[in-house]
Design an enzyme around this catalytic site. Structure first.
Site, mmCIF file in Angstrom:
data_model
loop_
_atom_site.group_PDB
_atom_site.id
_atom_site.type_symbol
_atom_site.label_atom_id
_atom_site.label_comp_id
_atom_site.label_asym_id
_atom_site.label_seq_id
_atom_site.Cartn_x
_atom_site.Cartn_y
_atom_site.Cartn_z
ATOM 1 N N ALA A 271 70.687 19.407 5.954
ATOM 2 C CA ALA A 271 70.530 18.357 4.949
ATOM 3 C C ALA A 271 71.040 17.050 5.544
ATOM 4 C CB ALA A 271 71.342 18.720 3.714
ATOM 5 N N GLY B 8 70.586 23.372 6.067
ATOM 6 C CA GLY B 8 69.323 23.352 5.320
ATOM 7 C C GLY B 8 68.132 23.671 6.216
ATOM 8 N N GLU C 164 67.956 27.309 6.222
ATOM 9 C CA GLU C 164 67.460 27.739 4.910
ATOM 10 C C GLU C 164 65.952 27.506 4.793
ATOM 11 O OE1 GLU C 164 70.580 25.387 3.051
ATOM 12 O OE2 GLU C 164 71.252 27.173 1.987
ATOM 13 N N GLU D 5 77.789 24.682 7.285
ATOM 14 C CA GLU D 5 78.309 23.935 6.130
ATOM 15 C C GLU D 5 79.820 24.051 5.978
ATOM 16 O OE1 GLU D 5 75.608 25.828 6.111
ATOM 17 O OE2 GLU D 5 73.994 24.857 4.981
HETATM 18 N N1 CO8 Z 1 72.432 14.642 8.752
HETATM 19 C C1 CO8 Z 1 72.354 13.349 9.144
HETATM 20 N N2 CO8 Z 1 72.298 12.962 10.427
HETATM 21 C C2 CO8 Z 1 72.315 13.918 11.358
HETATM 22 C C3 CO8 Z 1 72.411 15.266 11.042
HETATM 23 C C4 CO8 Z 1 72.457 15.628 9.663
HETATM 24 N N3 CO8 Z 1 72.506 16.891 9.260
HETATM 25 N N4 CO8 Z 1 72.420 15.986 12.183
HETATM 26 C C5 CO8 Z 1 72.337 15.106 13.178
HETATM 27 N N5 CO8 Z 1 72.282 13.853 12.704
HETATM 28 C C6 CO8 Z 1 72.163 12.599 13.467
HETATM 29 C C7 CO8 Z 1 73.464 12.205 14.137
HETATM 30 O O1 CO8 Z 1 74.312 11.553 13.229
HETATM 31 C C8 CO8 Z 1 72.953 11.314 15.239
HETATM 32 O O2 CO8 Z 1 72.627 10.069 14.657
HETATM 33 P P1 CO8 Z 1 73.017 8.706 15.464
HETATM 34 O O3 CO8 Z 1 72.210 8.767 16.739
HETATM 35 O O4 CO8 Z 1 72.569 7.624 14.535
HETATM 36 O O5 CO8 Z 1 74.467 8.773 15.722
HETATM 37 C C9 CO8 Z 1 71.635 11.951 15.643
HETATM 38 O O6 CO8 Z 1 71.264 12.787 14.541
HETATM 39 C C10 CO8 Z 1 71.751 12.832 16.865
HETATM 40 O O7 CO8 Z 1 72.821 13.738 16.648
HETATM 41 P P2 CO8 Z 1 74.047 13.921 17.672
HETATM 42 O O8 CO8 Z 1 74.301 12.670 18.416
HETATM 43 O O9 CO8 Z 1 75.185 14.505 16.910
HETATM 44 O O10 CO8 Z 1 73.397 14.990 18.668
HETATM 45 P P3 CO8 Z 1 74.150 16.127 19.477
HETATM 46 O O11 CO8 Z 1 73.120 16.735 20.347
HETATM 47 O O12 CO8 Z 1 75.399 15.620 20.101
HETATM 48 O O13 CO8 Z 1 74.604 17.208 18.355
HETATM 49 C C11 CO8 Z 1 74.288 18.629 16.428
HETATM 50 C C12 CO8 Z 1 73.627 17.875 17.616
HETATM 51 C C13 CO8 Z 1 75.200 19.724 16.954
HETATM 52 C C14 CO8 Z 1 73.139 19.243 15.645
HETATM 53 C C15 CO8 Z 1 75.083 17.628 15.571
HETATM 54 O O14 CO8 Z 1 74.285 16.494 15.302
HETATM 55 C C16 CO8 Z 1 75.521 18.197 14.259
HETATM 56 O O15 CO8 Z 1 76.506 18.932 14.215
HETATM 57 N N6 CO8 Z 1 74.820 17.847 13.152
HETATM 58 C C17 CO8 Z 1 75.181 18.279 11.822
HETATM 59 C C18 CO8 Z 1 74.784 19.712 11.583
HETATM 60 C C19 CO8 Z 1 75.215 20.160 10.207
HETATM 61 O O16 CO8 Z 1 76.385 20.158 9.879
HETATM 62 N N7 CO8 Z 1 74.211 20.573 9.377
HETATM 63 C C20 CO8 Z 1 74.499 21.037 8.048
HETATM 64 C C21 CO8 Z 1 74.352 19.911 7.078
HETATM 65 S S1 CO8 Z 1 74.869 20.365 5.455
HETATM 66 C C22 CO8 Z 1 73.571 21.240 4.838
HETATM 67 O O17 CO8 Z 1 72.572 21.435 5.471
HETATM 68 C C23 CO8 Z 1 73.752 21.738 3.434
HETATM 69 C C24 CO8 Z 1 72.488 22.392 2.939
HETATM 70 C C25 CO8 Z 1 72.423 22.268 1.479
HETATM 71 C C26 CO8 Z 1 71.030 22.384 0.937
HETATM 72 C C27 CO8 Z 1 69.967 21.570 1.632
HETATM 73 C C28 CO8 Z 1 69.458 20.436 0.794
HETATM 74 C C29 CO8 Z 1 68.461 19.570 1.589
#
Ligand code: CO8
Length: 257
Positions: A65, A108, A111, A131
């Site tokens: 998400a 997400g 999911e 999460e």
């Molecule tokens: N949301 C928003 N932005 C994101 C997300 C995300 N989930 N994941 C990555 N990004 C963005 C980063 O902020 C970054 O943006 P910017 O270049 O502007 O700084 C860009 O994508 C690239 O990401 P990274 O620089 O972090 O890339 P890395 O290769 O270093 O890392 C990762 C990749 C490991 C995937 C890392 O980005 C990460 O940990 N992301 C978050 C993953 C996460 O926690 N996902 C769970 C989110 S919560 C959720 O899904 C709840 C579900 C509930 C129901 C769903 C309803 C829709």
């Protein structure tokens, strides 16, 4: 229809939807989910489409998400958004959905992948429900569909540590159907879609629905459902054509009637 966060096309009876927010790893914001589900429903109604392929890009199917949309929101704002209502509509899609996934499949994104009926993954895929690391939990089926797919112990480990598993491990736990090199996952998904698109469309849809009953109904009720589906398909034009073609030793020409 023009969309901002997805791309949609139709190739040889296969509807292809590509998540398209590459800069932030296809993070699923509300608009993307609305566009995605609207297009899934449109393709479900389109007689020219028999199977749907859902994909992202090599680096990310979806990293979850969109955290930007949640970070400042209050619990009441999140509740009022009712954002999961749109997710519930995915399970009403009657045509098979094949997930072609690669790279990050997180939160997400995982999911969403588990809403697909079959999944082809690249070797570079990592799948997880992180999460817990954000102090929350899955809300779009993660604790339920993951547990049904990989079993209680593995689901518990993944959900409580937030650590992702590799594609190879996902295959071992039957979370995906096939793992292939990154150059091949999309083509493999199209190949599978093509094979299914050549089957009798009504049979495909009734079988999909019947298989999903295995998750939701007690066995006796699910068997009853299956039997009624069998009787229903006996009334179709395509079963006449399928059986006739077998007897005449030729390829059937299914019409979807
Ligand atoms: N949301 C928003 N932005 C994101 C997300 C995300 N989930 N994941 C990555 N990004 C963005 C980063 O902020 C970054 O943006 P910017 O270049 O502007 O700084 C860009 O994508 C690239 O990401 P990274 O620089 O972090 O890339 P890395 O290769 O270093 O890392 C990762 C990749 C490991 C995937 C890392 O980005 C990460 O940990 N992301 C978050 C993953 C996460 O926690 N996902 C769970 C989110 S919560 C959720 O899904 C709840 C579900 C509930 C129901 C769903 C309803 C829709």
């Amino acid at each position: 229809m023009t969309y901002e966060y997805i791309k949609a096309e139709c190739v040889d009876s296969i509807g292809i939807i590509t998540l398209n927010r590459p800069k932030i790893l296809n993070a699923l914001n509300l608009q993307l989910m609305n566009e995605l589900v609207s297009e899934l429903e449109r393709m479900d109604q389109d007689p020219a489409i028999r199977v749907i392929v859902l994909t992202g890009n090599d680096k990310a199917f979806a990293a979850g998400a969109d955290i930007n949309e949640m970070a400042e929101a209050s619990a009441m704002e999140i509740l009022k958004r009712d954002q999961f209502a749109v997710w519930d509509r995915i399970s009403l899609i009657s045509k098979p959905i094949i997930g072609a996934v690669s790279g990050f499949v997180l939160g997400g994104g995982c999911e969403l992948m588990m809403n697909c009926d079959m999944i082809i993954a690249s070797e570079t895929t990592v799948i997880g429900q992180p999460e817990i690391k954000l102090g929350v939990m899955p809300g779009a089926g993660g604790t339920q569909r993951l547990t049904r797919a990989v079993g209680l112990n593995k689901a518990m480990e993944m959900l409580l540590t937030g650590e992702p598993i590799s594609a190879k491990e996902a295959l071992r736990y039957r979370l995906v159907n096939l793992v292939v090199p990154v150059e091949a996952y999309y083509q493999e998904a199209l190949k599978l879609a093509k094979q299914i698109s050549e089957q009798a469309p009504l049979a495909v849809q009734v079988i999909k629905k019947s298989v999903h009953k295995a998750d939701n109904l007690p066995l006796a009720d699910a068997l009853d459902y299956e039997r009624n589906g069998f009787y229903l398909l006996m009334a179709s034009e395509d079963r006449k054509e399928g059986m006739q073609a077998f007897l005449e030793k030729r390829k059937p020409r299914f019409s979807g009637k």
